[in-house]
Design a protein around this motif. Sequence first.
Motif, short mmCIF file in Angstrom:
data_model
loop_
_atom_site.label_atom_id
_atom_site.label_comp_id
_atom_site.label_asym_id
_atom_site.label_seq_id
_atom_site.Cartn_x
_atom_site.Cartn_y
_atom_site.Cartn_z
N THR A 1 0.84 -1.20 0.00
CA THR A 1 0.00 0.00 0.00
C THR A 1 0.88 1.25 0.00
O THR A 1 1.62 1.49 0.95
CB THR A 1 -0.94 0.02 1.22
N VAL A 2 0.80 2.01 -1.06
CA VAL A 2 1.53 3.27 -1.20
C VAL A 2 0.59 4.32 -1.77
O VAL A 2 -0.47 4.01 -2.31
CB VAL A 2 2.78 3.13 -2.11
N VAL B 1 16.02 3.07 -1.06
CA VAL B 1 15.30 3.98 -0.18
C VAL B 1 14.29 3.17 0.62
O VAL B 1 13.40 2.52 0.06
CB VAL B 1 14.56 5.07 -0.99
N LEU B 2 14.43 3.20 1.94
CA LEU B 2 13.46 2.57 2.83
C LEU B 2 12.68 3.65 3.56
O LEU B 2 13.25 4.63 4.04
CB LEU B 2 14.15 1.66 3.85
N LEU B 3 11.38 3.46 3.67
CA LEU B 3 10.51 4.47 4.29
C LEU B 3 9.73 3.85 5.43
O LEU B 3 9.25 2.72 5.34
CB LEU B 3 9.53 5.02 3.26
N ASN B 4 9.59 4.62 6.51
CA ASN B 4 8.67 4.23 7.57
C ASN B 4 7.24 4.42 7.09
O ASN B 4 6.97 5.14 6.13
CB ASN B 4 8.90 5.10 8.81
N THR C 1 5.46 7.89 5.74
CA THR C 1 6.47 8.89 5.42
C THR C 1 6.65 8.93 3.91
O THR C 1 6.31 7.98 3.20
CB THR C 1 7.81 8.60 6.11
N THR C 2 7.19 10.04 3.40
CA THR C 2 7.22 10.26 1.96
C THR C 2 8.64 10.45 1.44
O THR C 2 9.57 10.77 2.19
CB THR C 2 6.37 11.49 1.57
N GLN D 1 13.66 12.28 1.74
CA GLN D 1 12.57 11.64 2.45
C GLN D 1 12.30 12.38 3.75
O GLN D 1 13.19 13.05 4.31
CB GLN D 1 12.85 10.17 2.71
N THR D 2 11.07 12.28 4.25
CA THR D 2 10.65 13.12 5.37
C THR D 2 11.30 12.73 6.69
O THR D 2 11.40 13.56 7.60
CB THR D 2 9.12 13.09 5.53
#
Length: 451
Positions: free
Chosen positions: A10-11, A286-289, A292-293, A301-302
């Motif tokens: 889900t993004v 790039v890994l995102l929590n 976060t964007t 990234q944020t």
Amino acid sequence: MELEFIKSATVRVEEGETEVLCDPWLIDGAYYGSWGHYPPVDFDIEEYNDVDYIYVSHIHPDHVHNKTFERFNTDIPILIHDFQFDFLKNNLENMGFDVIELKHNHRTHLGGALHINILAADNCNPDACGSFFGCDWLDDSTDGYGSSQIDTMAVFDNGDTSLVNINDCPYELSQSAARDVIDQYEDIDHLLLPYTGAGPYPQCFENLSIDEKRQEAKVKKQNYYKQAENYINLFEPTYYTPFAGTYVLTGDLADLNEYRGVPTRSEAAEYLRKSSKVDSDEHECVLLNSQTTFNLETGIQTESFTPIDEDWLQKYISTELCDREFPYESTEQPTVDELKQYIPNAYERMEETRQQVGFKSDMDVIIELVGDHCARISMEGEGFEFVPQEIATQSEPYVKFSVDPRLLKQLLQGPRYAHWNNAEIGSHITYDRQPNRFERGLYYCMNFFHA
């Protein structure tokens, strides 16, 4: 263009004032209750009710989760591929949504500068499916053309920047579609990259010892890492994000988690960053929590990524997830005669499919019914018989399916109640395969074993 990671596959993609939510699964309990999130969802799903579109890649419930969709406004239009069969379209329309079917490999304007292009994994080539599944897909129902596979990939672009969402597309099946994307878009800025795969192997196979399951889990990880490497080298993106297929098993299946061969996103990122087959200077991971964007133009990234705390995960499984019940566990136990009544029609339906796709195997399927009662089913058109388990397993080759009789009844009743493939992915079916020989076409045909 901005990418927001939310959960699993889900993004949210945002360009200007246009937003698209992709493959929403945001409530635990997909696959008949067995799939859960970690970290748990700690936000209101309704936060995403103001998106302009929802893109659904395919029909699996971790991509189109009915309980999640019940929380969305039905006036949000749903974007899907124009599939050969309308299972996904019908499911969404039955929930009250307007569904927009987009032609294969057709760049469609969504709003502002944002466009989407959806491609079937098999590139609308039934021969590709036939090769992948080990059967003859080119039958009268496809008219020689049309997407006979359920997976899709999507390209989002604003004219300058492009993001490719591969979802669950197998590399072996999807290279042709991927090359078409590369030919059209040339430079790919961001790749949403599958790095693992859900399924019952090896955790659900009784013919494997514990040590063998652990070894097969390692092999499974390596195979999916190789697929990820292949995708990176094929698309050559500036950035890539490992995603999708992130789940933990709940309830009575929680003990199977360590044998699934499903790495965390952090493990996958570490492997790919160190891989000699991936140029880390050219392709940045790039890994995102959650929530976060990442800005595709600026590369910012944020917030920094925080890896999963494995100790907290194990504590959460043991104190929360393992106590959950599956929906079918609250239903009545069927008798053996109740189950037997479905077998003749189920066999006829499966046999029709088996002949249609041209699959044949000397490996019989044994289905445990109730107690010692079994049905042994030929994959060569020689019918079925009801026999005691002791007799059913006397002659090889065979693969035995064992499933809770309450869920088995729903599977035999048909897809409106339960689907074999979803039960398989949810790890609800235990297998004993003698010898340990995988034939993809067999499991495809068994999806049609229902009355």
